[in-house]
Design a protein around this motif. Structure first.
Motif, PDB file in Angstrom:
ATOM      1  N   ALA A 291       0.904  -1.221   0.061  1.00 45.99           N
ATOM      2  CA  ALA A 291      -0.214  -0.169   0.249  1.00 45.99           C
ATOM      3  C   ALA A 291       0.836   1.242   0.055  1.00 45.99           C
ATOM      4  CB  ALA A 291      -1.037  -0.182   1.368  1.00 45.99           C
ATOM      5  N   LEU A 292       2.097   1.179   0.513  1.00 46.13           N
ATOM      6  CA  LEU A 292       2.962   2.286   0.740  1.00 46.13           C
ATOM      7  C   LEU A 292       3.344   2.783  -0.595  1.00 46.13           C
ATOM      8  CD1 LEU A 292       4.521   4.419   2.545  1.00 46.13           C
ATOM      9  CD2 LEU A 292       6.001   2.666   3.019  1.00 46.13           C
ATOM     10  N   VAL A 293       3.883   1.496  -1.109  1.00 39.60           N
ATOM     11  CA  VAL A 293       4.387   1.720  -2.600  1.00 39.60           C
ATOM     12  C   VAL A 293       3.295   2.347  -3.561  1.00 39.60           C
ATOM     13  CG1 VAL A 293       5.201   0.510  -4.610  1.00 39.60           C
ATOM     14  CG2 VAL A 293       6.117  -0.401  -2.479  1.00 39.60           C
ATOM     15  N   ASP A 294       2.145   1.966  -3.538  1.00 43.53           N
ATOM     16  CA  ASP A 294       1.155   2.361  -4.097  1.00 43.53           C
ATOM     17  C   ASP A 294       0.856   4.047  -3.900  1.00 43.53           C
ATOM     18  OD1 ASP A 294       0.622  -0.008  -5.660  1.00 43.53           O
ATOM     19  OD2 ASP A 294      -1.105  -0.579  -4.089  1.00 43.53           O
ATOM     20  N   LEU A 295       0.875   4.237  -2.712  1.00 37.91           N
ATOM     21  CA  LEU A 295       0.678   5.753  -2.302  1.00 37.91           C
ATOM     22  C   LEU A 295       2.077   6.671  -2.900  1.00 37.91           C
ATOM     23  CD1 LEU A 295      -0.210   5.290   1.357  1.00 37.91           C
ATOM     24  CD2 LEU A 295      -1.838   6.345  -0.630  1.00 37.91           C
ATOM     25  N   LEU A 296       2.953   5.946  -2.928  1.00 38.19           N
ATOM     26  CA  LEU A 296       4.367   6.790  -3.268  1.00 38.19           C
ATOM     27  C   LEU A 296       4.214   6.813  -4.801  1.00 38.19           C
ATOM     28  CD1 LEU A 296       7.104   5.026  -1.304  1.00 38.19           C
ATOM     29  CD2 LEU A 296       6.517   7.562  -1.014  1.00 38.19           C
ATOM     30  N   LEU A 297       3.659   5.945  -5.640  1.00 37.93           N
ATOM     31  CA  LEU A 297       3.339   6.093  -7.011  1.00 37.93           C
ATOM     32  C   LEU A 297       2.398   7.126  -7.474  1.00 37.93           C
ATOM     33  CD1 LEU A 297       3.483   2.338  -8.062  1.00 37.93           C
ATOM     34  CD2 LEU A 297       5.097   4.122  -8.494  1.00 37.93           C
ATOM     35  N   ARG A 298       1.243   7.123  -6.784  1.00 39.16           N
ATOM     36  CA  ARG A 298       0.352   8.340  -6.714  1.00 39.16           C
ATOM     37  C   ARG A 298       1.026   9.644  -6.289  1.00 39.16           C
ATOM     38  NH1 ARG A 298      -4.510   6.353  -2.952  1.00 39.16           N
ATOM     39  NH2 ARG A 298      -5.136   8.623  -3.547  1.00 39.16           N
ATOM     40  N   ARG A 299       1.796   9.705  -5.484  1.00 42.57           N
ATOM     41  CA  ARG A 299       2.331  10.918  -5.118  1.00 42.57           C
ATOM     42  C   ARG A 299       3.231  11.295  -6.091  1.00 42.57           C
ATOM     43  NH1 ARG A 299       6.778  13.296  -2.937  1.00 42.57           N
ATOM     44  NH2 ARG A 299       6.758  14.594  -1.367  1.00 42.57           N
ATOM     45  N   ARG A 300       4.121  10.432  -6.991  1.00 39.94           N
ATOM     46  CA  ARG A 300       4.836  10.843  -7.848  1.00 39.94           C
ATOM     47  C   ARG A 300       4.085  11.622  -9.058  1.00 39.94           C
ATOM     48  NH1 ARG A 300      10.033   9.983 -10.052  1.00 39.94           N
ATOM     49  NH2 ARG A 300       9.939   9.735 -12.255  1.00 39.94           N
ATOM     50  N   GLU A 301       3.121  10.992  -9.290  1.00 35.27           N
ATOM     51  CA  GLU A 301       2.116  11.601 -10.323  1.00 35.27           C
ATOM     52  C   GLU A 301       1.605  12.956 -10.055  1.00 35.27           C
ATOM     53  OE1 GLU A 301      -1.250   8.763 -10.654  1.00 35.27           O
ATOM     54  OE2 GLU A 301      -0.031   7.128 -11.682  1.00 35.27           O
ATOM     55  N   VAL A 302       1.087  13.077  -8.761  1.00 32.55           N
ATOM     56  CA  VAL A 302       0.836  14.248  -8.228  1.00 32.55           C
ATOM     57  C   VAL A 302       2.001  15.309  -8.247  1.00 32.55           C
ATOM     58  CG1 VAL A 302       0.135  15.918  -6.350  1.00 32.55           C
ATOM     59  CG2 VAL A 302      -1.139  13.772  -6.825  1.00 32.55           C
TER      60      VAL A 302
END
Length: 368
Positions: A291-302
């Motif tokens: 879940a943390l990796v997914d959040l980091l990927l979403r953060r990168r997009e933002v």
């Protein structure tokens, strides 16, 4: 992973499977350290019902060069002394042909092939050649990595040298996620080998799988419940002073209690469900990490979208001030009072650096 079903020729009268179904028990220190340590430990182990083989590490195949590598040949002399003084059979681990030849020269009764040698077909060819013409009993540790074909290949090479008094040891595997174990047991591999070759004795090394005393009982009991023919334990007269792996070695008196609990299937409070609980927590940790990796990927997009609207030095200055405010806010939160402030700061700095890196890439592309 599927493996070929090439027959393994196993001696009908095995050194590693008792006809009455009792467990084969092997014990001794992780490393031979001194004549006194070897003899005192062996004499205490001999008093334990069921232990018939004394083992000790002579050569230690270490990942890092400055670690304790074992005492070498002098340890074989101590091992021979143990056999003469106690009557116990003796065993040591070998990783190459020279080790095997030295161990036989000093009268070792059983050889155990290192898991680092099991993964190396060239080393196994040379060890098999050194053993050809003998009737030496041999135990083959599982390869460091979970590859059943390498395990079987080592056995087949020994068979080609007419070695048939064979058994295998499950001492755990290197895995991406090993917690709570030191080495993951991969019981499925053991069961697959057991299904393919029921004639092959399978022993388990709870000490190397567990890596700590608190897990020795549940790991041992699990192995026995799955049909292991025997167990290997690391035992030292004074584990606190051991030169290697003190955390997984038991005093002989402690080992006596453990073996009795296993043989009588005593239910030890707080241990029967320990492995299952720790495995469940490990799976929860895996879910959190994903879940943390997914959040980091979403953060990168933002972060990349923000960079499309960057405002040069003004935007950079504003982000720097905002980052400092975020860090101060995190450090003051009541729900983070138990978290190391240096960890929070390091995490925030890494996120800020990642943000700047992502925006820099987008900015450069826009300029180009």
């Amino acid at each position: 992973m599927k493996a070929s079903r090439t027959p393994i020729n196993v001696a009908q009268k095995s050194s590693f499977r008792h006809a009455d179904g009792k467990l084969v028990l092997i014990a001794g220190p992780c490393s031979a350290e001194s004549e006194e340590q070897m003899l005192t430990t062996a004499q205490q182990l001999k008093a334990i019902n069921g232990i018939t083989v004394f083992r000790a590490g002579i050569w230690k195949s270490r990942t890092r060069p400055n670690s304790f590598k074992g005492v070498g040949t002098v340890g074989l002399q101590w091992l021979d002394m143990v056999k003469k003084e106690t009557g116990l059979r003796t065993s040591c681990e070998v990783a190459n042909a020279q080790h095997a030849e030295e161990a036989m020269k000093y009268g070792a009764d059983i050889l155990s092939i290192s898991g680092r040698a099991t993964v190396n077909p060239f080393a196994m060819e040379e060890i098999a050649a050194a053993l050809k013409g003998t009737d030496m009993p041999v135990l083959v540790n599982n390869p460091v990595y979970p590859d059943l074909r390498l395990w079987l290949g080592a056995l087949e090479r020994l068979n080609h040298a007419d070695i048939t008094d064979l058994g295998v040891i499950n001492r755990g595997f290197t895995a991406d996620e090993q917690y709570p174990y030191r080495s993951h047991p991969r019981w499925d591999h053991m069961l697959q080998l057991q299904e393919m070759h029921p004639e092959l004795p399978i022993l388990c090394d709870p000490s190397h799988i567990a890596g700590r005393r608190s897990l020795l009982y549940p790991v041992s009991q699990k192995a026995v419940d799955l049909g292991a023919d025997g167990l290997l334990f690391e035992s030292h007269m004074n584990p606190a002073a051991a030169l290697s792996s003190p955390q997984q070695q038991l005093m002989p008196q402690e080992l006596d209690l453990l073996i009795n609990a296993i043989q009588t299937k005593v239910k030890l409070d707080g241990t029967n469900k320990l492995v299952e609980q720790l495995d469940d927590l490990s799976q929860q940790m895996d879910s959190v990490d994903k879940a943390l990796v997914d959040l980091l990927l979403r953060r990168r997009e933002v972060s990349q979208k923000i960079s499309l609207h960057q405002m040069g030095d003004v935007q950079e200055s504003l982000q720097g001030n905002r980052w400092q405010q975020e860090l101060d806010t995190w450090l003051q939160r009541e729900d983070y009072t138990d978290m190391d402030s240096s960890f929070v700061k390091t995490l925030m700095e890494a996120l800020q650096q990642h943000r700047q890196s992502a925006q820099g890439i987008i900015g450069s592309s826009a300029v180009a």
